[in-house]
Design an enzyme around this catalytic site. Structure first.
Site, PDB file in Angstrom:
ATOM      1  N   HIS A 295       0.795  -1.232   0.000  1.00 39.55           N
ATOM      2  CA  HIS A 295       0.000   0.000   0.000  1.00 39.55           C
ATOM      3  C   HIS A 295       0.831   1.288   0.000  1.00 39.55           C
ATOM      4  CE1 HIS A 295      -3.503  -2.454   1.119  1.00 39.55           C
ATOM      5  NE2 HIS A 295      -2.755  -3.015   2.055  1.00 39.55           N
TER       6      HIS A 295
HETATM    7  C1  BDR Z   1      -3.063   0.718   5.370  1.00 41.35           C
HETATM    8  O1  BDR Z   1      -3.258   0.188   6.688  1.00 41.35           O
HETATM    9  C2  BDR Z   1      -2.044  -0.260   7.219  1.00 41.35           C
HETATM   10  O2  BDR Z   1      -2.212  -1.528   7.751  1.00 41.35           O
HETATM   11  C3  BDR Z   1      -1.012  -0.192   6.129  1.00 41.35           C
HETATM   12  O3  BDR Z   1       0.239   0.194   6.658  1.00 41.35           O
HETATM   13  C4  BDR Z   1      -1.563   0.836   5.182  1.00 41.35           C
HETATM   14  O4  BDR Z   1      -1.151   2.140   5.529  1.00 41.35           O
HETATM   15  C5  BDR Z   1      -3.770  -0.168   4.377  1.00 41.35           C
HETATM   16  O5  BDR Z   1      -5.120  -0.211   4.653  1.00 41.35           O
END
Ligand code: BDR
Ligand code: CA
Length: 313
Positions: free
Chosen positions: A243
């Site tokens: 992400h």
């Molecule tokens: C986001 O949530 C976190 O778990 C990850 O680091 C990312 O920023 C994805 O939904």
């Protein structure tokens, strides 16, 4: 051209770690003024520790790391150890940091930086819940107008939710903070799940990290190995989404992403859909656009950029 000044606001998190590494590997384009930590994937003490572990892994212990808010504006903290492990950075065995944590509070650092640097010259890169940024905007209403751009990872439209059926983790954890940021008037670029779910670490892409043969390459491969197990099981996909590096990749190569400038509102009232990003993708309302909401990514281009830059560390 001089390097673009950025503040990375983060809750590491393996994918946050890779986003930070990508930024620190690109000093010609990105000047990381500071890394500000927030409670999110794991509690604040761990995110502040993990951010320093990552800076040391990058060989950049001079990076300034600040601790910020330890809980959302109005709610109890929700964490994600089920994805990221107990430390938030499970996977590789990395040494505890020796570099210091700055004494200044992250929110004060954000306010001070935006006031001291020329207006329109500092961008904010939130990779976690938006508590620090919203607190800074609330405390210093003059700074939102001085932000060059906010590029954040959060939200979803077609992909809907990952922590609840309706909401993405970062926005769900602190929806009131997200509402403040989305209504701040600062230029906003959003990397939602619609994009990040296309940035999948396939076995070949993971092997390319490992094949770098460096401590950074191995650590990134081991981090993605670890947090993949959860998403692979959940989505049945070939690899897990990476992400947060979408944010730093956008700063380096914006042409890898496409999206729409639209209105996005945050649901704060409903228990059922709390933290939903109500994106007017089809422009069916007359609400004013407030965000460039990305929808697509050139994933091969993204992973070759990432691998090429990580090789520099
Ligand atoms: C986001 O949530 C976190 O778990 C990850 O680091 C990312 O920023 C994805 O939904
Ligand atoms: Ca994150």
């Amino acid at each position: 051209m001089s390097a673009r000044k950025i503040i990375i606001d983060t809750d590491p998190g393996q994918d946050d770690a890779v986003a930070i590494l990508l930024a620190l590997a690109s000093p010609e384009e990105l000047d990381v003024l500071g890394v500000t930590c927030v409670a999110g994937n794991v509690p604040l003490a761990l995110t502040a520790k993990n951010a320093r572990i990552v800076c040391e892994l990058a060989g950049k212990p001079e990076t300034r790391v600040f601790a910020g808010c330890d809980a959302p504006l109005k709610r109890k903290l929700i964490t994600a150890e089920h994805v990221h492990g107990k430390t938030g950075l499970d996977g590789p065995a990395l040494p505890d940091p020796v570099m210091p944590l700055e004494e200044q509070h992250a929110v004060d650092f954000i306010i001070e930086s935006l006031r001291n640097e020329p207006s329109g010259s500092v961008s904010l890169c939130p990779l976690g819940p938006l508590t620090n940024i919203a607190t800074a905007f609330e405390r210093a209403p003059d700074i939102a107008g001085r932000v060059q751009e906010i590029v954040l990872m959060g939200g979803a439209y077609f992909e809907v939710g990952n922590i609840t059926p309706a909401a993405e983790f970062n926005i769900h954890v602190d929806p009131e903070a997200a509402e403040i940021v989305f209504r701040s008037g600062a230029p906003l670029t959003v990397m939602p799940l619609d994009v990040t779910h296309k940035a999948l670490v396939t076995p070949e892409r993971n092997a390319a990290f490992r094949a770098l043969g460096t401590p950074v390459g191995r650590a990134v491969a081991e981090m993605t190995d670890f947090f993949e197990r959860f998403d692979k099981e959940k989505y049945g996909s070939e690899g897990a989404p990476l992400h947060d590096p979408c944010v730093t990749a956008y700063l380096l190569r914006p042409e890898l992403f496409t999206g729409r400038h639209i209105n996005v509102e945050i649901e704060t009232g409903s228990e059922l859909t709390r933290g939903m990003t109500v994106a007017d993708w089809w422009r069916v309302t007359d609400r004013a656009p407030n965000a460039t909401f990305m929808g697509d990514i050139d994933a091969d281009g993204f992973f070759s950029l990432l691998t090429e830059r990580l090789a520099r560390l």
